[in-house]
Structure formats: C-alpha cells, structure tokens
Design a protein around this motif. Sequence first.
Motif, mmCIF file in Angstrom:
data_model
loop_
_atom_site.group_PDB
_atom_site.id
_atom_site.type_symbol
_atom_site.label_atom_id
_atom_site.label_comp_id
_atom_site.label_asym_id
_atom_site.label_seq_id
_atom_site.Cartn_x
_atom_site.Cartn_y
_atom_site.Cartn_z
ATOM 1 N N MET A 31 -7.227 32.610 -85.317
ATOM 2 C CA MET A 31 -6.776 31.487 -86.125
ATOM 3 C C MET A 31 -7.470 30.247 -85.564
ATOM 4 N N LEU A 32 -8.527 29.805 -86.244
ATOM 5 C CA LEU A 32 -9.359 28.716 -85.760
ATOM 6 C C LEU A 32 -9.125 27.467 -86.596
ATOM 7 N N ALA A 33 -8.859 26.352 -85.950
ATOM 8 C CA ALA A 33 -8.706 25.066 -86.626
ATOM 9 C C ALA A 33 -9.928 24.207 -86.334
ATOM 10 N N ILE A 34 -10.449 23.572 -87.381
ATOM 11 C CA ILE A 34 -11.563 22.631 -87.236
ATOM 12 C C ILE A 34 -11.044 21.247 -87.595
ATOM 13 N N PRO A 80 -10.152 40.437 -98.148
ATOM 14 C CA PRO A 80 -11.306 39.966 -97.370
ATOM 15 C C PRO A 80 -11.023 39.992 -95.878
ATOM 16 N N LYS A 81 -12.085 39.949 -95.094
ATOM 17 C CA LYS A 81 -11.925 39.912 -93.649
ATOM 18 C C LYS A 81 -11.593 38.510 -93.145
ATOM 19 N N VAL A 82 -12.033 37.494 -93.918
ATOM 20 C CA VAL A 82 -11.895 36.109 -93.475
ATOM 21 C C VAL A 82 -11.261 35.271 -94.572
ATOM 22 N N ILE A 83 -10.304 34.431 -94.194
ATOM 23 C CA ILE A 83 -9.741 33.429 -95.089
ATOM 24 C C ILE A 83 -10.210 32.063 -94.603
ATOM 25 N N LEU A 84 -10.847 31.309 -95.496
ATOM 26 C CA LEU A 84 -11.315 29.959 -95.169
ATOM 27 C C LEU A 84 -10.503 28.965 -95.989
ATOM 28 N N ALA A 85 -9.951 27.969 -95.330
ATOM 29 C CA ALA A 85 -9.086 27.003 -96.005
ATOM 30 C C ALA A 85 -9.538 25.589 -95.665
ATOM 31 N N ASP A 86 -9.710 24.768 -96.712
ATOM 32 C CA ASP A 86 -10.162 23.390 -96.536
ATOM 33 C C ASP A 86 -9.017 22.444 -96.874
ATOM 34 N N GLU A 87 -8.409 21.853 -95.859
ATOM 35 C CA GLU A 87 -7.265 20.943 -96.019
ATOM 36 C C GLU A 87 -6.221 21.544 -96.970
ATOM 37 N N PRO A 88 -5.755 22.773 -96.700
ATOM 38 C CA PRO A 88 -4.884 23.454 -97.665
ATOM 39 C C PRO A 88 -3.527 22.802 -97.850
ATOM 40 N N THR A 89 -3.117 21.958 -96.900
ATOM 41 C CA THR A 89 -1.810 21.301 -97.025
ATOM 42 C C THR A 89 -1.938 19.820 -97.356
ATOM 43 N N GLY A 90 -3.150 19.371 -97.662
ATOM 44 C CA GLY A 90 -3.386 17.949 -97.871
ATOM 45 C C GLY A 90 -2.600 17.357 -99.018
ATOM 46 N N SER A 91 -2.234 18.181 -100.011
ATOM 47 C CA SER A 91 -1.499 17.669 -101.172
ATOM 48 C C SER A 91 -0.030 18.086 -101.157
ATOM 49 N N PHE A 125 0.154 32.242 -90.470
ATOM 50 C CA PHE A 125 0.351 32.961 -89.210
ATOM 51 C C PHE A 125 0.975 34.334 -89.445
ATOM 52 N N ASP A 126 1.926 34.415 -90.372
ATOM 53 C CA ASP A 126 2.532 35.710 -90.686
ATOM 54 C C ASP A 126 1.492 36.687 -91.219
ATOM 55 N N LEU A 127 0.604 36.196 -92.083
ATOM 56 C CA LEU A 127 -0.444 37.050 -92.643
ATOM 57 C C LEU A 127 -1.428 37.485 -91.563
ATOM 58 N N ARG A 128 -1.791 36.562 -90.693
ATOM 59 C CA ARG A 128 -2.705 36.922 -89.608
ATOM 60 C C ARG A 128 -2.096 38.002 -88.721
ATOM 61 N N ASP A 129 -0.811 37.819 -88.374
ATOM 62 C CA ASP A 129 -0.158 38.786 -87.498
ATOM 63 C C ASP A 129 0.002 40.145 -88.177
ATOM 64 N N ALA A 130 0.238 40.138 -89.491
ATOM 65 C CA ALA A 130 0.466 41.391 -90.218
ATOM 66 C C ALA A 130 -0.828 42.111 -90.560
ATOM 67 N N THR A 131 -1.909 41.355 -90.810
ATOM 68 C CA THR A 131 -3.137 41.968 -91.315
ATOM 69 C C THR A 131 -4.310 41.912 -90.351
ATOM 70 N N GLY A 132 -4.245 41.034 -89.361
ATOM 71 C CA GLY A 132 -5.361 40.885 -88.431
ATOM 72 C C GLY A 132 -6.546 40.137 -88.997
ATOM 73 N N THR A 146 -9.047 37.052 -90.033
ATOM 74 C CA THR A 146 -9.504 35.831 -89.388
ATOM 75 C C THR A 146 -9.246 34.646 -90.310
ATOM 76 N N PHE A 147 -8.718 33.569 -89.764
ATOM 77 C CA PHE A 147 -8.469 32.347 -90.536
ATOM 78 C C PHE A 147 -9.281 31.206 -89.932
ATOM 79 N N ILE A 148 -10.027 30.508 -90.795
ATOM 80 C CA ILE A 148 -10.782 29.325 -90.385
ATOM 81 C C ILE A 148 -10.286 28.176 -91.251
ATOM 82 N N ILE A 149 -9.670 27.175 -90.635
ATOM 83 C CA ILE A 149 -8.961 26.147 -91.393
ATOM 84 C C ILE A 149 -9.410 24.753 -90.974
#
Length: 216
Positions: free
Chosen positions: A29-32, A156-167, A181-188, A190-193
């Motif tokens: 779970m990577l935050a940029i 997919p293997k990777v979920i990429l999210a661009d300011e997903p909570t901005g609105s 986090f629940d999805l990451r823990d359940a599925t393994g 990768t999240f890049i946010i």
Amino acid sequence: MIEVTDIHKSFDKLQVIKGVSLSIHDGEMLAIVGPSGAGKTTLLQIVGTLERADSGSVKFDGEEITGLKDSKLARFRNRNMGFVFQFHQLLPEFSLEENVALPALIGGTKRSEAFSHARKLLDELGLGNRLDHRPSQLSGGERQRAAVARALVNDPKVILADEPTGSLDSHNREELYKLFFDLRDATGKTFIIVTHDDTFALKADRVIHMKDGLIV
C-alpha cells in the motif's frame, strides 16, 4: 513488482518528471504525496501506462512495458491495472451494473460472466440494491465504491488511485480508505495512491514524497 527507472516527462517546455526511479512491491500500500504540481499524477499515469514517458523504463513483473505498441499496451492495462479517480468517471448514461461490467466486456469477457461478476462485486461493496441506478442517483461515497468495483472487475494486480477521496466528506473518506486496506488484506493486491490526505499516508506501508518532479 513494478520497477521504474530514470523516468523523464515534459509537456511542451515544462519538465514535470525529472529522473524518477522507484520500486513498488507486490501487495504494498504505497502513498504518493507532495504539493500540487509536484508530478504525482503524471508519475501515477506513467506507472499505470495511461501516459508514456519521454525516456526511462517501466518494468512489470520483470517485463519491459515501456515500448509496447498502443494496442498491446491497452490489453496489458485492461488485464493488470485498475483505476480509481477523484471524480469516479462513471458514465452517466449507463447503470451501475453496466459501468462496472464495462472493462470486462472490453477485455473480451462473455457478457453473462461480466455482468455476473459486476453484480457480485457491487453486492460485496454494499451496492447490491443499486444495480439499475444511474450515477446521478447515488451519493458521492456510493459512486466511489462503484468506481472501486469497476477497478476490480478484471481482477487486476494493481489498483491505482488519484486523489480518490478528494471529493468526499470525512466519513466517506474514512470508509473508502478502510475499504482499500480491507481489499489489500483480503486479496494481496498492490495499491498505489496519490493523496493529499496525511491521515491516510500515515497508515500506508510506505510514503513517497515528491517535489518539483523528483522524489525527495
């Protein structure tokens, strides 16, 4: 899982990415984070193959994907990447079920299978009673959960999210990050946010700080 090496990107005369290298690990779970104009979204789009770098390399599971032709890159992206944007990007003329099934249909999945999986995901995300609703009939939090379902429909293997909570308001913001986090823990997966939300960044496995097109 993803290896980014010496990426450069300019738009006209404006240099947005100035030689970024980065390794992203499977299941991370990577935050940029960083100020506006730092190059965060451009880096995310290059990693997600939505944008091509001017120079440098992007490898996915050891495979060099930088030089793939557009058609092959589109198939690769459809199969391996899921995207969640700040303003959900759901198509207003389609129902929720149709929106979520669409990437699977584009990828060649049979219609019955695509819609069955879409219904399953929407039900798991608490939207099983909204299948026939249009996006305009949903709350902001519901639209973003639907966008997450759409991102997941091709597994997919990777979920990429661009300011997903901005609105979103604070309650829905917390709910969406808990879902990630629940999805990451359940599925393994990768999240890049990309985010301006310091609260989420503190919870991520790793935080990348960007400024003026560089990782600082």
